[in-house]
Design a protein around this motif. Structure first.
Motif, mmCIF file in Angstrom:
data_model
loop_
_atom_site.group_PDB
_atom_site.id
_atom_site.type_symbol
_atom_site.label_atom_id
_atom_site.label_comp_id
_atom_site.label_asym_id
_atom_site.label_seq_id
_atom_site.Cartn_x
_atom_site.Cartn_y
_atom_site.Cartn_z
ATOM 1 N N GLU A 133 1.960 7.137 -5.487
ATOM 2 C CA GLU A 133 1.235 7.703 -6.628
ATOM 3 C C GLU A 133 -0.136 8.236 -6.221
ATOM 4 O O GLU A 133 -0.527 9.335 -6.629
ATOM 5 C CB GLU A 133 1.050 6.641 -7.716
ATOM 6 C CG GLU A 133 0.253 7.123 -8.919
ATOM 7 C CD GLU A 133 0.046 6.052 -9.963
ATOM 8 O OE1 GLU A 133 -0.944 6.145 -10.721
ATOM 9 O OE2 GLU A 133 0.865 5.112 -10.041
ATOM 10 N N MET A 134 -0.873 7.492 -5.400
ATOM 11 C CA MET A 134 -2.263 7.849 -5.083
ATOM 12 C C MET A 134 -2.386 9.016 -4.120
ATOM 13 O O MET A 134 -3.326 9.802 -4.210
ATOM 14 C CB MET A 134 -2.999 6.639 -4.496
ATOM 15 C CG MET A 134 -3.030 5.416 -5.398
ATOM 16 S SD MET A 134 -3.840 5.727 -6.973
ATOM 17 C CE MET A 134 -5.547 5.882 -6.477
ATOM 18 N N SER A 141 -6.993 13.204 -1.952
ATOM 19 C CA SER A 141 -6.050 12.356 -2.681
ATOM 20 C C SER A 141 -5.484 13.133 -3.856
ATOM 21 O O SER A 141 -5.956 14.226 -4.190
ATOM 22 C CB SER A 141 -6.761 11.096 -3.204
ATOM 23 O OG SER A 141 -7.730 11.460 -4.185
ATOM 24 N N ALA A 142 -4.482 12.539 -4.509
ATOM 25 C CA ALA A 142 -3.923 13.158 -5.711
ATOM 26 C C ALA A 142 -4.972 13.201 -6.817
ATOM 27 O O ALA A 142 -5.043 14.171 -7.583
ATOM 28 C CB ALA A 142 -2.696 12.375 -6.173
ATOM 29 N N PHE A 143 -5.820 12.162 -6.904
ATOM 30 C CA PHE A 143 -6.851 12.148 -7.940
ATOM 31 C C PHE A 143 -7.854 13.276 -7.728
ATOM 32 O O PHE A 143 -8.346 13.868 -8.702
ATOM 33 C CB PHE A 143 -7.563 10.798 -7.963
ATOM 34 C CG PHE A 143 -8.639 10.717 -9.016
ATOM 35 C CD1 PHE A 143 -8.341 10.927 -10.346
ATOM 36 C CD2 PHE A 143 -9.953 10.428 -8.669
ATOM 37 C CE1 PHE A 143 -9.328 10.862 -11.324
ATOM 38 C CE2 PHE A 143 -10.943 10.361 -9.635
ATOM 39 C CZ PHE A 143 -10.626 10.573 -10.965
ATOM 40 N N LEU A 160 -5.709 5.435 2.110
ATOM 41 C CA LEU A 160 -4.625 4.457 1.991
ATOM 42 C C LEU A 160 -3.582 4.699 3.082
ATOM 43 O O LEU A 160 -3.042 3.754 3.666
ATOM 44 C CB LEU A 160 -3.960 4.558 0.620
ATOM 45 C CG LEU A 160 -4.374 3.555 -0.459
ATOM 46 C CD1 LEU A 160 -3.572 3.790 -1.733
ATOM 47 C CD2 LEU A 160 -4.223 2.123 0.002
ATOM 48 N N GLU A 161 -3.311 5.971 3.336
ATOM 49 C CA GLU A 161 -2.313 6.342 4.353
ATOM 50 C C GLU A 161 -2.682 5.793 5.722
ATOM 51 O O GLU A 161 -1.850 5.186 6.405
ATOM 52 C CB GLU A 161 -2.209 7.871 4.407
ATOM 53 C CG GLU A 161 -1.255 8.417 5.430
ATOM 54 C CD GLU A 161 -1.364 9.934 5.521
ATOM 55 O OE1 GLU A 161 -1.351 10.464 6.652
ATOM 56 O OE2 GLU A 161 -1.471 10.588 4.469
ATOM 57 N N PHE A 189 0.833 -1.212 0.000
ATOM 58 C CA PHE A 189 0.000 0.000 0.000
ATOM 59 C C PHE A 189 0.867 1.261 0.000
ATOM 60 O O PHE A 189 0.521 2.272 -0.614
ATOM 61 C CB PHE A 189 -0.935 0.002 1.204
ATOM 62 C CG PHE A 189 -2.161 -0.874 1.059
ATOM 63 C CD1 PHE A 189 -2.354 -1.640 -0.082
ATOM 64 C CD2 PHE A 189 -3.116 -0.925 2.059
ATOM 65 C CE1 PHE A 189 -3.491 -2.446 -0.232
ATOM 66 C CE2 PHE A 189 -4.255 -1.721 1.927
ATOM 67 C CZ PHE A 189 -4.439 -2.480 0.782
ATOM 68 N N GLU A 190 1.983 1.203 0.711
ATOM 69 C CA GLU A 190 2.888 2.350 0.764
ATOM 70 C C GLU A 190 3.452 2.645 -0.622
ATOM 71 O O GLU A 190 3.567 3.817 -1.024
ATOM 72 C CB GLU A 190 4.017 2.076 1.754
ATOM 73 C CG GLU A 190 4.812 3.301 2.149
ATOM 74 C CD GLU A 190 5.691 3.020 3.363
ATOM 75 O OE1 GLU A 190 5.709 3.848 4.284
ATOM 76 O OE2 GLU A 190 6.356 1.953 3.383
#
Length: 638
Positions: free
Chosen positions: A394-395, A534-536, A400-401, A388-389
């Motif tokens: 990217e994400m 998130s980045a998205f 996720l963090e 996941f890391e």
């Protein structure tokens, strides 16, 4: 700086009192009469009352001057400001930077004063028209001038001193979020009164203890007496409710109403249903009370350090408290607050509801990937955390963090995640999103699947019995590095589809309810502070500017990603199901995408069936849209 406006009809002593106050405050004094254009002065000399059209340029000039004075030393202005709309025009700076001082007395007393005044263009016969025009403000300091000048000034100074000690905002409900928001507000220089109910042996001295705990850093006024709490607030009052959604909000509003005045504001910062918010705003508007339904996302840490804030309801209310909300909000990469006025009615709470729906989908998506890796691939929590890391480089996903931290947390040397019961609950907002989608006729596959996954997880005992009955369909197998990469691509594709589904619901609601929602701005205030940052989400800010009217999935950049990631998504779903592992959000994302990209669906059979048993009619491919037909499908026997 600060501007003091001494107001009232002509003859109450605005100039005399204003000059004395200016000396006390060491700021310049200005008389609004000096800013009248010549034609206004000529009219008043002739005893002709001024009309609104006459005052337009005069008020605009004063409004600009007030801004100028506030940026310098401050000032005292003597101005009649008889109507509320005049005062609103003069309010060209933040409300907290103006003090209104209303001087008044009986008509006969002021008439006698005017009659003895010499060399002034205002004629006593105009006084009656001023009293007719006067709309008494429901705020500010009110002083009867039928006393000595010294006593008038003394009263004003005492009241100003008392007002200066009053809080800018009151917060009701000191749960986890309420406490964090109160500290956040205080840390940004906002004076806060806090209230929590008193319940014997259950909730005792909550507000007082909270104020005591933070005494070294901040001054909070703590109350368990509602009347004293309301009286501690500046007028017009701003009250933020941080109480449980539902009936509790209505009960709090009901208890507050007898103590409120016109233009006081109630802000509901909980997760209320958007229809309840619209109802409450309409009800309170009829009583002259402002109302805002405001979504707040970020959890305890976000509330303390900077949440994402989604205010809806009265735009007038946002103009008043927007500065406070923007101060405490998280900041995006450009340093702008993750807070913006969303729209009228229940728009703020609707957008927060969909935020939570997307959150449901993202959480379930991560859980499905974790579950497949943990039990099919037999990966350890630490191995999954490491994977996941790598993905999160990217994400840059908050969810996720935190999942990485969860997977690495141990208790007595063992992974804590393995000790947590696999039975989740849904508190309402996820289900509300599904209901809203049904009402609006919008597909909501991933979010609905996530809600239902929580529901079935709650049937723990039944699931255990069924597993034994069917002798467990799940298999175990190592996965290759190539499949790990394919799993990542599947996760990305499903996440994109989940976001697209959520924003499509927001878009359709904006059209249905005429809310004029800005999807790009909503994405922007979700780039920091909230749970689904998130980045998205940062990419969506620009993507939604370019395709605000269409589905996100039709944007060229998104199409490029999904064309590449479709096979990993469908392959992952197939492999998971084949090996006995449920992946409701992954599979619903795949099904949604297939349905969305299929020019020919199976619905023609549905329409034929409906017409067969219910004569519901259908449209034809060889006829214009909008024309409906019915067929006698089964020949009638003679």
């Amino acid at each position: 700086m600060h501007v003091y406006i001494v107001m009232g009809v002509s003859g109450v002593g605005k100039t005399t009192i204003g000059k004395l106050l200016a000396e006390r405050f060491c700021v310049p004094f200005f008389d609004a009469d000096d800013f009248h254009p010549l034609r206004n002065v000529e009219k008043m000399k002739k005893g002709i009352p001024l009309e609104d059209e006459d005052r337009k340029i005069w008020l605009q000039t004063l409004s600009e001057k007030i801004q100028e004075w506030n940026m310098k030393r401050g000032a005292v202005l003597a101005c009649s400001a008889l109507k509320e709309k005049y005062r609103e025009q003069l309010q060209s700076i933040p409300k907290n930077d103006i003090s209104w001082i209303f001087l008044h007395s009986e008509y006969e007393i002021i008439l006698e004063r005017l009659s003895s005044r010499k060399n002034h263009y205002f004629k006593p016969e105009l006084l009656e028209s001023q009293y007719t025009t006067l709309q008494i403000p429901q705020y500010g300091i009110h002083v009867n001038v039928n006393t000595s000048i010294e006593n008038i000034v003394k009263q004003i100074m005492q009241k100003l001193d008392k007002e200066s000690r009053k809080s800018k905002i009151g917060l009701m409900g000191l749960g986890v979020m309420g406490k964090s928001l109160a500290v956040n507000l205080a840390s940004k220089g906002v004076t806060v009164s806090v209230y929590n109910r008193h319940v014997e042996n259950l909730e005792v001295d909550i507000a007082r203890k909270f104020a005591e705990k933070h005494r070294e850093n901040y001054h909070f006024s703590g109350f368990d007496d509602l009347k004293l709490f309301v009286e501690s607030l500046e007028s017009p009052r701003n009250i933020l409710l941080m109480v449980n959604a539902g009936k509790a909000v209505d009960l709090v509003i009901e208890s507050l109403l007898p103590m409120l005045q016109k233009n006081d504001l109630i802000i509901d910062g909980g997760n209320s249903h958007y229809k309840d918010t619209a109802r409450r705003e309409k009800f309170l508007k009829e009583k002259g009370i402002l109302f805002m339904g405001t979504g707040v996302s970020g959890g305890e840490e976000g509330a303390l350090k900077g949440p994402s804030i989604m205010p809806g309801g009265s735009s007038e209310a946002y103009e008043r408290v927007g500065d406070f909300l923007e101060r405490i909000a998280a900041k995006d990469k450009q340093g702008n607050p993750c807070c913006a006025y969303v729209g009228p009615d229940g728009a703020g709470h609707f957008v927060k509801m969909v935020h939570n729906g997307i959150e449901y989908g993202e959480m379930q998506l991560i859980a499905e990937v974790y579950h497949f890796l943990r039990f099919h691939a037999q990966s350890t929590p630490e191995e999954i955390a490491t994977l996941f890391e790598l993905w999160n480089a990217e994400m840059q996903s908050y969810l996720l963090e935190i999942s990485i931290d969860i997977l690495r947390t141990k208790e007595n040397g063992e992974s804590l995640i393995d000790k947590i019961l696999d039975a989740a609950k849904q508190k309402g907002t996820g289900g509300w999103s599904t209901n809203a989608a049904l009402e609006l006729g919008v597909p909501l596959d991933t979010i609905t699947a996530a809600v239902m996954a929580r529901n079935i997880s709650g049937k723990k005992e039944e699931r255990i019995a069924a597993e034994e009955h069917y002798n467990s369909l799940a298999s175990k197998n190592d996965i290759s590095e190539a499949f790990s990469e394919e799993l990542f691509e599947a996760y990305k594709a499903a996440s994109i589809i989940n976001h697209a589904i959520g924003f499509d619901l927001i878009k359709e609601a904006g059209k249905e309810y005429d809310w004029n929602l800005n999807l790009s701005e909503i994405a922007r205030i979700w780039t920091n502070g909230c749970i689904i940052r998130s980045a998205f989400m940062e990419d969506l800010v620009e993507l939604l500017k370019e395709s605000s009217e269409g589905n996100v999935l039709m944007h060229p950049k998104i199409s490029e990603v999904l064309e590449e990631d479709w096979k990993p998504l469908s392959g992952t779903v197939g492999r998971a199901l084949e090996n006995g592992y449920p992946v409701p959000v992954l599979s619903s994302a795949a099904n949604y995408f297939l349905s969305f990209t299929s020019g020919q669906s199976s619905a023609n059979m549905i329409q034929a069936q409906r017409d067969y048993f219910g004569a519901h009619t259908y449209e034809r491919t060889d006829k214009p849209r909008g024309k409906f037909f019915h067929t006698q499908w089964k020949p009638i026997k003679e």
